[in-house]
Design a protein around this motif. Structure first.
Motif, short mmCIF file in Angstrom:
data_model
loop_
_atom_site.label_atom_id
_atom_site.label_comp_id
_atom_site.label_asym_id
_atom_site.label_seq_id
_atom_site.Cartn_x
_atom_site.Cartn_y
_atom_site.Cartn_z
N CYS A 86 7.38 -18.54 -0.17
CA CYS A 86 6.13 -17.20 -0.24
C CYS A 86 6.60 -16.61 -1.82
O CYS A 86 7.58 -17.09 -2.34
CB CYS A 86 6.54 -16.35 0.68
N SER A 87 5.52 -15.71 -1.96
CA SER A 87 5.61 -15.12 -3.06
C SER A 87 5.84 -13.65 -2.63
O SER A 87 5.60 -13.32 -1.59
CB SER A 87 4.41 -14.93 -3.99
N TYR A 88 6.48 -12.96 -3.93
CA TYR A 88 6.86 -11.61 -3.91
C TYR A 88 6.35 -10.72 -4.71
O TYR A 88 6.11 -11.32 -5.84
CB TYR A 88 8.33 -11.29 -3.51
N CYS A 89 6.19 -9.37 -4.80
CA CYS A 89 5.49 -8.62 -5.79
C CYS A 89 6.76 -7.65 -6.52
O CYS A 89 7.52 -7.34 -5.66
CB CYS A 89 4.48 -7.95 -5.32
N MET A 90 6.47 -7.37 -7.71
CA MET A 90 7.34 -6.28 -8.32
C MET A 90 6.83 -5.05 -8.37
O MET A 90 5.35 -5.02 -9.00
CB MET A 90 8.00 -6.90 -9.47
N TYR A 91 7.29 -4.06 -7.88
CA TYR A 91 6.57 -2.66 -8.23
C TYR A 91 7.50 -1.90 -8.68
O TYR A 91 8.87 -1.93 -8.46
CB TYR A 91 6.14 -2.04 -6.84
N SER A 92 7.53 -0.82 -9.45
CA SER A 92 8.31 0.12 -9.93
C SER A 92 7.82 1.66 -10.40
O SER A 92 6.62 1.71 -10.31
CB SER A 92 8.98 -0.22 -11.43
N LEU A 93 8.57 2.59 -10.31
CA LEU A 93 8.39 3.94 -10.32
C LEU A 93 9.25 4.22 -11.51
O LEU A 93 10.63 4.17 -11.27
CB LEU A 93 8.62 4.62 -9.15
N LEU A 94 8.80 4.71 -12.61
CA LEU A 94 9.75 5.26 -13.72
C LEU A 94 10.16 6.97 -13.33
O LEU A 94 9.11 7.65 -12.99
CB LEU A 94 9.12 5.14 -15.17
N ARG B 218 1.00 -1.17 0.00
CA ARG B 218 -0.08 -0.02 0.06
C ARG B 218 0.84 1.24 -0.06
O ARG B 218 0.60 2.26 -0.73
CB ARG B 218 -1.02 -0.11 1.17
N VAL B 219 1.92 1.35 0.75
CA VAL B 219 3.01 2.49 0.73
C VAL B 219 3.50 2.62 -0.65
O VAL B 219 3.40 3.97 -1.26
CB VAL B 219 4.15 2.07 1.74
N LEU B 220 3.91 1.52 -1.42
CA LEU B 220 4.28 1.78 -2.60
C LEU B 220 3.26 2.38 -3.52
O LEU B 220 3.56 3.27 -4.50
CB LEU B 220 4.99 0.53 -3.26
N GLU B 221 1.86 1.78 -3.56
CA GLU B 221 0.83 2.29 -4.42
C GLU B 221 0.56 3.69 -4.07
O GLU B 221 0.38 4.52 -5.36
CB GLU B 221 -0.23 1.27 -4.28
N LYS B 222 0.57 4.16 -2.91
CA LYS B 222 0.35 5.33 -2.53
C LYS B 222 1.53 6.28 -3.01
O LYS B 222 1.09 7.51 -3.33
CB LYS B 222 0.02 5.67 -0.94
N ALA B 223 2.66 5.73 -3.06
CA ALA B 223 3.66 6.83 -3.46
C ALA B 223 3.96 6.63 -4.80
O ALA B 223 5.01 7.33 -5.54
CB ALA B 223 5.15 5.95 -2.66
N GLY B 224 2.92 6.05 -5.51
CA GLY B 224 2.92 6.35 -7.22
C GLY B 224 3.61 5.03 -7.87
O GLY B 224 3.83 5.14 -9.27
N PHE B 225 4.04 3.80 -7.21
CA PHE B 225 4.64 3.02 -7.95
C PHE B 225 3.68 2.11 -8.51
O PHE B 225 2.33 2.08 -8.28
CB PHE B 225 5.56 2.07 -6.82
N THR B 226 3.91 1.26 -9.66
CA THR B 226 3.07 0.42 -10.36
C THR B 226 3.29 -1.22 -10.20
O THR B 226 4.28 -1.30 -10.12
CB THR B 226 3.26 0.73 -11.92
N TYR B 227 2.14 -1.71 -9.82
CA TYR B 227 2.33 -3.19 -9.49
C TYR B 227 2.66 -3.77 -11.06
O TYR B 227 1.93 -3.44 -11.84
CB TYR B 227 1.15 -3.45 -9.00
N GLU B 228 3.56 -4.36 -11.13
CA GLU B 228 3.89 -5.22 -12.30
C GLU B 228 3.85 -6.51 -12.27
O GLU B 228 3.78 -7.56 -13.24
CB GLU B 228 5.48 -5.06 -12.75
N GLY B 229 3.77 -7.33 -11.26
CA GLY B 229 3.31 -8.70 -11.23
C GLY B 229 3.90 -9.35 -9.80
O GLY B 229 4.59 -8.79 -8.93
N THR B 230 3.43 -10.56 -9.51
CA THR B 230 3.68 -11.53 -8.46
C THR B 230 4.61 -12.68 -8.87
O THR B 230 4.37 -13.18 -9.84
CB THR B 230 2.35 -12.17 -7.72
N MET B 231 5.71 -12.70 -8.20
CA MET B 231 6.69 -13.77 -8.39
C MET B 231 6.30 -14.68 -7.60
O MET B 231 6.69 -14.86 -6.43
CB MET B 231 8.17 -13.26 -8.13
#
Length: 174
Positions: free
Chosen positions: A159-167, A135-148
């Motif tokens: 467990c799984s982890y998610c990839m988020y990015s900000l360009l 939620r921190v990442l999403e509120k900071a403008g990051f884009t969810y790219e997928g779940t590994m």
């Protein structure tokens, strides 16, 4: 939101960090290099390592709240074919969760990283079940790219982890 500053680490931060970081809820959502229990010796090592490495390829900052270190936030520039990317990592004392501190800190350090380094992308890899960090990442403008899926092994569990990015250009839009 609670007022905070980001600043370079100082040796005097070790005691406060040892106290704040010695929390299984924090360690459960970080890589194994983050020890649990988290001792004063661990804090001294970490703070000194950040100071020694300087800011040539990283921004490693203490999150200061009410005059003392309450967390850590860092950007690490990658190398090889990933040289235009940097990884974001952070944690915060449980006392300050849910108060907007980390979202603001993420925005601030990302702006500094894009101004400091020749990078195009900042990414973060929160554990899939770490809803607060996601939620921190999403509120900071990051884009969810997928779940590994099944991408990590922590405390005896796969467990799984998610990839988020900000360009770079997306930060300007915030």
């Amino acid at each position: 939101m609670i007022s905070f500053i980001l600043r370079p680490w100082q040796p005097s931060d070790a005691e406060a960090i040892a106290e704040a970081a010695n929390n299984v809820k924090i360690a459960a959502n970080l890589r194994n290099i983050f020890p649990s229990p988290y001792t004063l010796a661990d804090a001294k090592w970490y703070v000194n390592d950040c100071i020694l490495k300087g800011e040539a390829r990283q921004l490693a900052k203490a999150i200061i709240i009410e005059g003392k270190a309450a967390g850590s936030i860092s950007i690490f520039v990658k190398d090889d074919v990933y040289e235009k990317s940097a990884e974001l990592g952070y944690w915060l004392s449980e006392n300050y969760w849910g108060k907007g501190v980390m979202t603001a800190a993420v925005r601030q350090i990302c702006q500094e990283a894009f101004n400091t380094f020749d990078i195009l992308r900042i990414f973060a890899e929160p554990f899939a079940d770490n809803k607060g960090s996601r939620r921190v990442l999403e509120k900071a403008g990051f884009t969810y790219e997928g779940t590994m899926r099944n991408g990590i092994f922590k405390n005896g569990n796969v467990c799984s982890y998610c990839m988020y990015s900000l360009l770079r250009e997306e930060l300007q839009e915030l």
